[in-house]
Design a protein around this motif. Structure first.
Motif, mmCIF file in Angstrom:
data_model
loop_
_atom_site.group_PDB
_atom_site.id
_atom_site.type_symbol
_atom_site.label_atom_id
_atom_site.label_comp_id
_atom_site.label_asym_id
_atom_site.label_seq_id
_atom_site.Cartn_x
_atom_site.Cartn_y
_atom_site.Cartn_z
ATOM 1 N N GLY A 241 -79.472 7.977 -31.249
ATOM 2 C CA GLY A 241 -78.529 8.393 -30.218
ATOM 3 C C GLY A 241 -78.720 7.752 -28.871
ATOM 4 O O GLY A 241 -78.005 8.084 -27.922
ATOM 5 N N SER A 242 -79.658 6.827 -28.737
ATOM 6 C CA SER A 242 -79.902 6.202 -27.431
ATOM 7 C C SER A 242 -78.788 5.221 -27.092
ATOM 8 O O SER A 242 -78.102 4.680 -27.954
ATOM 9 N N VAL A 243 -78.614 4.995 -25.786
ATOM 10 C CA VAL A 243 -77.594 4.073 -25.304
ATOM 11 C C VAL A 243 -78.145 2.655 -25.356
ATOM 12 O O VAL A 243 -79.186 2.353 -24.793
ATOM 13 N N VAL A 244 -77.415 1.774 -26.030
ATOM 14 C CA VAL A 244 -77.825 0.381 -26.150
ATOM 15 C C VAL A 244 -77.147 -0.472 -25.084
ATOM 16 O O VAL A 244 -77.774 -1.307 -24.443
ATOM 17 N N THR A 245 -75.856 -0.264 -24.889
ATOM 18 C CA THR A 245 -75.076 -1.045 -23.931
ATOM 19 C C THR A 245 -73.990 -0.161 -23.333
ATOM 20 O O THR A 245 -73.444 0.701 -24.024
ATOM 21 N N MET B 231 -86.336 0.285 -24.286
ATOM 22 C CA MET B 231 -85.182 -0.387 -24.889
ATOM 23 C C MET B 231 -85.008 -1.753 -24.244
ATOM 24 O O MET B 231 -84.997 -1.885 -23.039
ATOM 25 N N LYS B 232 -84.819 -2.750 -25.060
ATOM 26 C CA LYS B 232 -84.610 -4.102 -24.555
ATOM 27 C C LYS B 232 -83.153 -4.458 -24.683
ATOM 28 O O LYS B 232 -82.557 -4.346 -25.739
ATOM 29 N N LYS B 233 -82.529 -4.902 -23.609
ATOM 30 C CA LYS B 233 -81.126 -5.310 -23.607
ATOM 31 C C LYS B 233 -81.031 -6.791 -23.280
ATOM 32 O O LYS B 233 -81.637 -7.261 -22.332
ATOM 33 N N VAL B 234 -80.287 -7.511 -24.070
ATOM 34 C CA VAL B 234 -79.986 -8.887 -23.751
ATOM 35 C C VAL B 234 -78.483 -8.986 -23.635
ATOM 36 O O VAL B 234 -77.764 -8.858 -24.622
ATOM 37 N N LEU B 235 -77.975 -9.194 -22.432
ATOM 38 C CA LEU B 235 -76.534 -9.186 -22.192
ATOM 39 C C LEU B 235 -76.096 -10.516 -21.595
ATOM 40 O O LEU B 235 -76.705 -11.007 -20.650
ATOM 41 N N LYS B 236 -75.051 -11.085 -22.180
ATOM 42 C CA LYS B 236 -74.373 -12.210 -21.551
ATOM 43 C C LYS B 236 -73.111 -11.654 -20.940
ATOM 44 O O LYS B 236 -72.258 -11.145 -21.640
ATOM 45 N N PHE B 237 -72.984 -11.730 -19.639
ATOM 46 C CA PHE B 237 -71.855 -11.063 -18.993
ATOM 47 C C PHE B 237 -71.250 -11.993 -17.974
ATOM 48 O O PHE B 237 -71.858 -12.311 -16.970
ATOM 49 N N TYR B 238 -70.021 -12.453 -18.230
ATOM 50 C CA TYR B 238 -69.360 -13.366 -17.325
ATOM 51 C C TYR B 238 -68.217 -12.641 -16.655
ATOM 52 O O TYR B 238 -67.312 -12.147 -17.329
ATOM 53 N N LEU C 20 -67.384 2.639 -21.529
ATOM 54 C CA LEU C 20 -67.664 2.356 -22.926
ATOM 55 C C LEU C 20 -69.162 2.498 -23.145
ATOM 56 O O LEU C 20 -69.954 1.956 -22.366
ATOM 57 N N TYR C 21 -69.541 3.212 -24.199
ATOM 58 C CA TYR C 21 -70.955 3.412 -24.516
ATOM 59 C C TYR C 21 -71.213 2.999 -25.961
ATOM 60 O O TYR C 21 -70.538 3.474 -26.880
ATOM 61 N N LEU C 22 -72.169 2.120 -26.151
ATOM 62 C CA LEU C 22 -72.617 1.754 -27.487
ATOM 63 C C LEU C 22 -73.915 2.487 -27.763
ATOM 64 O O LEU C 22 -74.911 2.293 -27.061
ATOM 65 N N LEU C 23 -73.894 3.361 -28.777
ATOM 66 C CA LEU C 23 -75.039 4.200 -29.096
ATOM 67 C C LEU C 23 -75.735 3.727 -30.354
ATOM 68 O O LEU C 23 -75.097 3.278 -31.308
ATOM 69 N N ASN C 24 -77.047 3.868 -30.367
ATOM 70 C CA ASN C 24 -77.853 3.682 -31.562
ATOM 71 C C ASN C 24 -77.620 4.891 -32.473
ATOM 72 O O ASN C 24 -77.914 6.022 -32.096
#
Length: 403
Positions: free
Chosen positions: A358-362, A1-8, A350-354
């Motif tokens: 059912g996989s966790v994305v974020t 799984m590839k995650k691209v997160l902008k987190f400030y 908080l869980y964002l699921l596909n």
């Protein structure tokens, strides 16, 4: 799984966590880690707003204003863009009721009183309290898991809500005049948010009864007790929103049985029993002939076929959390939220699921339990927490899931 997160990090209370949901006994969702590299999510913290009490109610939005109450007894109107306060209205008791809006009026319950305010200015237009309860003190929390009070719904310009002593009312939204009243007769607190269908209103109480009441003549059509043996104090209490799909009623309860009732007669259609004895306590969501509902000590999001009750999926949240809210669906994703029901200073997740596998994305952690349902609008996610705060996140979903 590839995650691209902008987190400030605007607020030190929020941290990014590794994946901690696992799937078990799944026949529909069979994957844990997504192999879809096209999924790119971006999360930015927009702002946070601090109250002086825990926030268990969910926000609602009208135009650019968010409306929500807090345990500090204050009802807030907050600018959704920058998190600044527009106005606030003080009450004498905690607010664990999610508000409702009709035209220029926002209404909410606090201390067995329903308030109607001008949504633009916060001026009091009317308020209603039961004439039978003079001298009775409101029950803010029956126990440490009593997170939500009955939230009003508005139907045909009438606002309906229940109180701590088994009374259910309907008020003209413009004048606040009482036009509907029903007494269950047993004095049990009503914590559910009701549902209306075909001239009947449905709600439950802390004693574990579900009621169907005629809105015209205010008479009971049927009532059903949802358990036969009270295993312990407050077992069986109905605590969620009531949901209706076709001829069936769905609800969460302090019960290891998840029951679906026929809305016409209150008879059992099907049920699921959790073998570990954990409550199936969340608010159900129905989508594509499936019902999704979270549990407390089940530590799982459960998925069932609405037609026969067959369990189609289950996801275990390993943080030991509980869910007392409802899942949110958008695009091809499911958002769920949890808190630690045994620790008043626990963390919220908080869980964002596909939705496909059912996989966790974020995932995100907040420094306070989340027992409310977030509100999602125009790529912004609004979350309330027991750390006394309301948060705004920018949630940009740049790709839909490809099969």
């Amino acid at each position: 799984m590839k995650k691209v997160l902008k987190f400030y990090l605007v607020c030190c209370a929020i941290t990014l966590l590794p994946t901690i949901l696992i799937a078990k006994n799944i026949s529909v969702y069979e994957k844990y880690e997504s192999k879809n590299d096209s999924l790119k999510q971006s999360i930015v913290i927009n702002w946070s707003f601090k109250t002086k009490g825990k926030v268990y109610a969910s926000v609602i939005m009208d135009k650019k204003l968010l409306y929500v109450g807090s345990d500090d007894g204050t009802f807030y109107a907050i600018n959704s863009v920058d998190g600044t306060l527009s106005w606030k209205f003080p009450t004498d008791h905690s607010i664990r009721s999610t508000a409702a809006i009709s035209k220029n009026i926002v209404c909410f319950q606090s201390g067995n009183t329903l308030y109607g305010l001008d949504k633009a200015s916060g001026d009091l237009l009317w308020k209603h309290s039961s004439e039978y309860l003079k001298g009775e003190k409101p029950i803010t929390a029956i126990d440490e898991w009593d997170y939500h009070h009955s939230s009003p719904i508005i139907d045909k310009q009438i606002a309906y809500y229940g109180n701590d002593f088994g009374y259910f009312y309907g008020l003209d939204i413009e004048s606040g005049k009482k036009v509907f009243e029903f007494n269950t007769g047993i004095g049990s607190p009503i914590r559910t948010t009701p549902a209306i269908s075909e001239g009947l209103i449905y709600f439950g109480d802390f004693e574990g009864y579900i009621y169907a009441v005629n809105l015209i003549d205010q008479t009971i059509i049927w009532s059903t007790k949802t358990y036969t043996t009270k295993d312990y104090d407050n077992f069986g209490s109905i605590i969620s929103k009531i949901k209706i799909d076709k001829n069936n009623l769905y609800f969460g309860a302090r019960n290891y049985d998840f029951q679906v009732l026929n809305k016409k007669n209150g008879e059992l259609v099907w049920k699921y029993t959790n073998s570990s004895g954990g409550w199936v306590s969340g608010t159900p969501v129905i989508k594509n002939s499936k019902v999704y509902i979270g549990g407390s000590d089940t530590h799982s999001l459960h998925i069932f076929d609405t037609r026969d009750g067959k369990q189609l999926g289950e996801y275990l949240y390993k943080n030991g959390g509980a869910m007392f809210s409802e899942a949110i669906f958008f695009n091809d994703f499911i958002l769920i939220q949890t808190g630690d029901a045994y620790n008043t200073k626990g963390k919220g997740y908080l869980y964002l699921l596909n939705e496909v596998d059912g996989s966790v994305v974020t995932e995100l952690q907040i420094n306070g339990n989340i027992f409310s349902t977030p509100f999602y609008h125009d790529q912004s996610l609004y979350v309330t927490s027991a750390d006394q705060s309301i948060y705004s996140f920018k949630l940009e979903i740049t790709n839909k899931i490809k099969p």
